[in-house]
Design a protein around this motif. Structure first.
Motif, PDB file in Angstrom:
ATOM      1  N   TYR A   1      43.385  21.328  26.195  1.00  0.00           N
ATOM      2  CA  TYR A   1      44.452  22.070  26.858  1.00  0.00           C
ATOM      3  C   TYR A   1      45.740  21.853  26.080  1.00  0.00           C
ATOM      4  O   TYR A   1      46.194  20.716  25.934  1.00  0.00           O
TER       5      TYR A   1
ATOM      6  N   THR B   1      44.210  16.834  27.414  1.00  0.00           N
ATOM      7  CA  THR B   1      45.357  17.672  27.745  1.00  0.00           C
ATOM      8  C   THR B   1      46.559  17.155  26.971  1.00  0.00           C
ATOM      9  O   THR B   1      46.966  16.005  27.143  1.00  0.00           O
ATOM     10  N   VAL B   2      47.101  17.993  26.116  1.00  0.00           N
ATOM     11  CA  VAL B   2      48.303  17.653  25.354  1.00  0.00           C
ATOM     12  C   VAL B   2      49.500  18.029  26.231  1.00  0.00           C
ATOM     13  O   VAL B   2      49.571  19.153  26.726  1.00  0.00           O
ATOM     14  N   PRO B   3      50.435  17.120  26.433  1.00  0.00           N
ATOM     15  CA  PRO B   3      51.538  17.390  27.370  1.00  0.00           C
ATOM     16  C   PRO B   3      52.542  18.420  26.863  1.00  0.00           C
ATOM     17  O   PRO B   3      52.742  18.584  25.656  1.00  0.00           O
ATOM     18  N   GLU B   4      53.162  19.079  27.821  1.00  0.00           N
ATOM     19  CA  GLU B   4      54.250  20.022  27.534  1.00  0.00           C
ATOM     20  C   GLU B   4      55.342  19.275  26.772  1.00  0.00           C
ATOM     21  O   GLU B   4      55.614  18.108  27.045  1.00  0.00           O
TER      22      GLU B   4
ATOM     23  N   SER C   1      50.479  29.557  33.021  1.00  0.00           N
ATOM     24  CA  SER C   1      51.250  28.337  32.774  1.00  0.00           C
ATOM     25  C   SER C   1      51.731  27.679  34.036  1.00  0.00           C
ATOM     26  O   SER C   1      51.607  28.083  35.097  1.00  0.00           O
TER      27      SER C   1
ATOM     28  N   PRO D   1      49.862  22.988  25.297  1.00  0.00           N
ATOM     29  CA  PRO D   1      51.026  23.567  25.965  1.00  0.00           C
ATOM     30  C   PRO D   1      51.606  24.755  25.200  1.00  0.00           C
ATOM     31  O   PRO D   1      51.338  24.949  24.007  1.00  0.00           O
TER      32      PRO D   1
END
Length: 76
Positions: free
Chosen positions: A30, A7-10, A76, A32
């Motif tokens: 995943y 998961t790549v952060p926002e 989102s 953002p």
């Protein structure tokens, strides 16, 4: 090379050259809505079975379509 889900952060805006190089076991990624650039070599030798999950984002959707990567739109 052994990760299967990331998961790549926002807030991250770019996937640069070779960021996921040879990540052959990566099945789920995943991303953002903040991604505005994906380098053409970001997934060098990586995405045979990968699915990218993302909120609506034309940059990511276009990249997936151009590179024949499965892309699923999520809330989102």
């Amino acid at each position: 090379q052994h990760l299967t889900c990331i998961t790549v952060p926002e807030g991250v805006t770019a996937l640069k050259t070779f960021v996921f190089k040879e990540a052959r076991k990566l099945d789920e990624l995943y991303l953002p809505s903040t991604i505005t650039m994906i380098d053409s070599l970001a997934f060098f030798n990586s995405y045979a079975q990968m699915t990218i999950y993302t909120p609506e984002n034309s940059v990511i959707e276009d990249f997936c379509q151009e590179n024949r990567i499965s892309c699923q739109i999520i809330n989102s």
